[in-house]
Design a protein around this motif. Structure first.
Motif, mmCIF file in Angstrom:
data_model
loop_
_atom_site.group_PDB
_atom_site.id
_atom_site.type_symbol
_atom_site.label_atom_id
_atom_site.label_comp_id
_atom_site.label_asym_id
_atom_site.label_seq_id
_atom_site.Cartn_x
_atom_site.Cartn_y
_atom_site.Cartn_z
ATOM 1 N N SER A 15 71.987 -4.332 -33.219
ATOM 2 C CA SER A 15 73.107 -4.236 -32.280
ATOM 3 C C SER A 15 73.447 -5.643 -31.783
ATOM 4 C CB SER A 15 72.765 -3.308 -31.107
ATOM 5 O OG SER A 15 71.617 -3.778 -30.422
ATOM 6 N N PHE A 16 74.625 -5.760 -31.185
ATOM 7 C CA PHE A 16 75.063 -7.053 -30.668
ATOM 8 C C PHE A 16 74.122 -7.525 -29.556
ATOM 9 C CE2 PHE A 16 79.278 -5.697 -32.378
ATOM 10 C CZ PHE A 16 79.479 -6.779 -33.229
ATOM 11 N N GLY A 17 73.802 -8.807 -29.570
ATOM 12 C CA GLY A 17 72.902 -9.378 -28.577
ATOM 13 C C GLY A 17 71.458 -9.414 -29.012
ATOM 14 N N ASP A 18 71.113 -8.707 -30.095
ATOM 15 C CA ASP A 18 69.728 -8.703 -30.573
ATOM 16 C C ASP A 18 69.400 -10.018 -31.274
ATOM 17 O OD1 ASP A 18 69.443 -6.188 -29.615
ATOM 18 O OD2 ASP A 18 69.536 -5.170 -31.563
ATOM 19 N N TYR A 19 68.136 -10.407 -31.164
ATOM 20 C CA TYR A 19 67.622 -11.520 -31.961
ATOM 21 C C TYR A 19 67.046 -10.955 -33.254
ATOM 22 C CZ TYR A 19 68.119 -14.972 -28.235
ATOM 23 O OH TYR A 19 68.625 -15.821 -27.288
ATOM 24 N N VAL A 20 67.417 -11.552 -34.381
ATOM 25 C CA VAL A 20 66.958 -11.089 -35.683
ATOM 26 C C VAL A 20 66.416 -12.279 -36.463
ATOM 27 C CG1 VAL A 20 68.591 -9.171 -35.764
ATOM 28 C CG2 VAL A 20 69.247 -11.385 -36.725
ATOM 29 N N SER A 151 73.024 -14.401 -53.693
ATOM 30 C CA SER A 151 73.278 -14.623 -52.266
ATOM 31 C C SER A 151 72.909 -13.369 -51.488
ATOM 32 C CB SER A 151 74.760 -14.976 -52.038
ATOM 33 O OG SER A 151 75.596 -13.977 -52.602
ATOM 34 N N ASP A 152 71.634 -13.066 -51.475
ATOM 35 C CA ASP A 152 71.130 -11.898 -50.751
ATOM 36 C C ASP A 152 70.298 -12.356 -49.560
ATOM 37 O OD1 ASP A 152 72.297 -10.518 -52.767
ATOM 38 O OD2 ASP A 152 70.424 -10.005 -53.805
ATOM 39 N N ILE A 153 70.416 -11.630 -48.463
ATOM 40 C CA ILE A 153 69.583 -11.880 -47.291
ATOM 41 C C ILE A 153 69.052 -10.555 -46.776
ATOM 42 C CG2 ILE A 153 70.795 -13.980 -46.585
ATOM 43 C CD1 ILE A 153 72.150 -12.237 -44.406
ATOM 44 N N THR A 154 67.898 -10.625 -46.150
ATOM 45 C CA THR A 154 67.290 -9.457 -45.514
ATOM 46 C C THR A 154 67.184 -9.734 -44.016
ATOM 47 O OG1 THR A 154 66.005 -9.057 -47.513
ATOM 48 C CG2 THR A 154 65.329 -7.889 -45.531
ATOM 49 N N ILE A 155 67.617 -8.786 -43.203
ATOM 50 C CA ILE A 155 67.585 -8.933 -41.741
ATOM 51 C C ILE A 155 66.392 -8.153 -41.214
ATOM 52 C CG2 ILE A 155 68.838 -8.553 -39.593
ATOM 53 C CD1 ILE A 155 71.421 -8.846 -41.085
ATOM 54 N N LEU A 156 65.475 -8.870 -40.570
ATOM 55 C CA LEU A 156 64.223 -8.284 -40.090
ATOM 56 C C LEU A 156 64.144 -8.353 -38.574
ATOM 57 C CD1 LEU A 156 61.866 -10.017 -42.674
ATOM 58 C CD2 LEU A 156 62.788 -7.708 -42.821
ATOM 59 N N LYS A 157 63.313 -7.496 -38.028
ATOM 60 C CA LYS A 157 63.054 -7.510 -36.584
ATOM 61 C C LYS A 157 62.022 -8.586 -36.272
ATOM 62 C CE LYS A 157 62.431 -4.369 -32.711
ATOM 63 N NZ LYS A 157 62.235 -2.964 -32.301
ATOM 64 N N PRO A 158 62.241 -9.403 -35.225
ATOM 65 C CA PRO A 158 61.289 -10.487 -34.928
ATOM 66 C C PRO A 158 59.902 -9.960 -34.605
ATOM 67 C CG PRO A 158 63.354 -10.785 -33.728
ATOM 68 C CD PRO A 158 63.396 -9.410 -34.316
ATOM 69 N N GLU A 237 62.040 -16.503 -26.408
ATOM 70 C CA GLU A 237 63.325 -15.813 -26.380
ATOM 71 C C GLU A 237 63.708 -15.261 -27.746
ATOM 72 O OE1 GLU A 237 65.946 -18.738 -24.872
ATOM 73 O OE2 GLU A 237 65.252 -18.572 -22.790
ATOM 74 N N SER A 238 63.199 -15.863 -28.819
ATOM 75 C CA SER A 238 63.513 -15.369 -30.162
ATOM 76 C C SER A 238 62.893 -14.002 -30.434
ATOM 77 C CB SER A 238 63.025 -16.364 -31.223
ATOM 78 O OG SER A 238 63.693 -17.607 -31.086
ATOM 79 N N PHE A 239 61.904 -13.585 -29.633
ATOM 80 C CA PHE A 239 61.338 -12.244 -29.797
ATOM 81 C C PHE A 239 62.319 -11.162 -29.369
ATOM 82 C CE2 PHE A 239 57.478 -14.673 -30.057
ATOM 83 C CZ PHE A 239 56.622 -13.911 -30.827
ATOM 84 N N GLY A 240 63.247 -11.501 -28.454
ATOM 85 C CA GLY A 240 64.209 -10.510 -27.982
ATOM 86 C C GLY A 240 63.570 -9.411 -27.153
ATOM 87 N N PHE A 241 62.687 -9.779 -26.225
ATOM 88 C CA PHE A 241 62.006 -8.779 -25.405
ATOM 89 C C PHE A 241 62.983 -8.074 -24.466
ATOM 90 C CE2 PHE A 241 58.270 -11.749 -25.964
ATOM 91 C CZ PHE A 241 57.620 -10.920 -26.869
#
Length: 466
Positions: A15-20, A151-158, A237-241
């Motif tokens: 979602s918007f505002g999340d750190y990934v 040109s592939d990327i994977t979006i992961l949770k921190p 802050e990169s953890f997105g707590f």
């Protein structure tokens, strides 16, 4: 029950505002998802708008214009493996003439809209030596070309592991060359768990602080001791707590530790200084207004626009002063809450990982730890920790002292090709760990032993007569 399921599903979606964390191969990058924000990763730019609502761990393909498209599942027919393969590579000559396609031809293929997998297939078809290579060499060639053109990327949770690997791979100097396996040992030796009170002193861009907060899960309290004017929390802050995690975080400047131990900490010093400065500024401004009003009274008329600008400047000055006052009050409250937690001297653990010499920091902060509690100190070099070890043995107050270093090597696990990876990290730093004990009891015990009379020695003639 349904609400909890919905909450867990929302947490697992972007979602918007999340750190990934963006991943391509072994390269990672931490970014925040914002609307129509251009992200540059591995020499490519794109927007993360289309990733919103998708699950973490989803693989995307970068299209023309920077938009993301869901990567289709890999089918068995999409394999690029060749059926023909040579027995060995002894007859292959690497003279740079085996590839018929030039760089201009590859750029033309990209302009025609061919995707990475199709370009790799074209490279295979136009290579004169590909069929003569062994099966293993062909797989290596395909993997290398995929990494370059797909040109592939994977979006992961921190997570702690991902961010530690990201920092160690991109900017190891920022985290004092702290490797992720050493960070895992720090969390284990420090006995970090939910509901505990942990002191953290680190200069690793907030990575160790974020790891401790993640392990505690938002329960308990973390007191960050920081040098200089303010704490550094970029990695945390990169953890997105969520917000309730930040309620457990407190901060205390290292320069005020001695004053707190001596009982001379004055929390109203800064406010008093600020009040004096504001009063002096008000006095000077009043004098200047009086001086400026004298020539204005002699003038016949005043420019109304100039008067409006002056009023606006005064209003902005007052607004800034009010905002500064509010910030100072918030800072004073945070300092008071952290001091109240430290005054009990009953913390459950201590973690130190900084670029400064750890000995004076360790000796000062151990006084806030309760007996029978673990502490762990990380340093990139061994000699400062040896000095800490010697000092603790002489001074007392700690047992089970251990000075260790970690060793890590990756292995390639493939059919008929399992072997250690040739390139490896030279060292992951050193750790000093131990357990605190009541220093007063240890001193009194040693005093009692020293006060006991020494056993009287018998003379040789007394022994013979007996």
């Amino acid at each position: 029950m349904a609400e909890s399921v919905n909450d867990s599903d929302a947490e697992s979606r972007i979602s918007f505002g999340d750190y990934v964390v963006l991943k391509r191969g072994d390269v990672f990058k931490s970014v925040q998802v914002e609307n129509k924000k251009k992200v540059i990763f591995e020499k490519q730019w794109f927007f993360l708008d289309n990733a919103v609502g998708q699950l973490f761990g989803t693989r995307f393909e970068i299209e023309a214009g920077g938009s993301l498209k869901l990567k289709a599942a890999k089918h068995s027919g999409d394999s690029l493996d060749s059926k023909e393969a040579g027995q060995d590579n002894r007859h292959i000559l690497d003279d740079g003439k085996s590839q018929k396609l030039t760089r201009d031809d590859i750029e033309t293929l990209k302009e025609q809209g061919l995707k990475g997998q199709e370009i790799v297939q074209q490279l295979i078809d136009n290579s004169t030596t590909f069929k003569d290579k062994t099966e293993f060499a062909q797989e290596k060639y395909i993997k290398k070309k995929k990494k370059k053109y797909e040109s592939d990327i994977t979006i992961l949770k921190p997570s702690t592991r991902l961010l530690a690997m990201m920092y160690h791979g991109r900017e190891p100097g920022k985290i004092c060359h702290l490797r992720y396996d050493t960070l895992a040992q720090i969390l284990t030796l420090g006995n970090i768990h939910a509901g505990s009170k942990i002191l953290v002193f680190e200069t690793c861009a907030g990575l160790v602080l974020g790891s401790v907060m993640e392990r505690m899960g938002g329960f308990g309290s973390v007191i960050q001791m920081y040098p200089g004017g303010g704490p550094t929390r970029a990695g945390m802050e990169s953890f997105g707590f969520p917000s309730h995690f930040h309620e457990t975080l407190h901060e205390f400047p290292l320069c005020k530790v001695n004053a707190l131990l001596a009982g001379t900490l004055d929390l109203s010093e800064k406010d008093a200084d600020g009040n004096r400065r504001s009063e002096s500024s008000q006095e000077t401004s009043g004098v200047s207004e009086e001086r400026s009003s004298e020539p204005q009274s002699m003038e016949v008329s005043v420019d109304p626009q100039e008067e409006m600008r002056r009023v606006e400047r005064e209003r902005l000055r007052e607004q800034k002063a009010q905002e500064k006052k509010v910030k100072m009050e918030e800072k004073r409250k945070k300092l008071a809450s952290a001091a109240a937690l430290l005054e009990g001297r009953n913390a459950d653990g201590l973690v130190i990982a900084s670029r400064f010499h750890p000995c004076p920091v360790l000796m000062g902060l151990l006084k806030f730890i309760a007996p029978s509690r673990p502490f762990v100190v990380y340093c990139q070099y061994r000699e400062p920790l040896i000095e800490c070890y010697t000092k603790l043995r002489e001074q007392g107050g700690a047992i089970s002292l251990r000075l260790t270093d970690s060793w890590l090597r990756h292995y390639q696990v493939l059919p008929n090709r399992t072997h250690p990876v040739l390139l490896m990290s030279g060292g992951g730093g050193y750790l000093l760990s131990g357990t605190t004990v009541a220093a007063d009891a240890a001193k009194t015990r040693n005093q009692h032993k020293s006060e006991e009379p020494v056993a009287k020695r018998l003379k040789l003639d007394e022994i013979s007569s007996a």
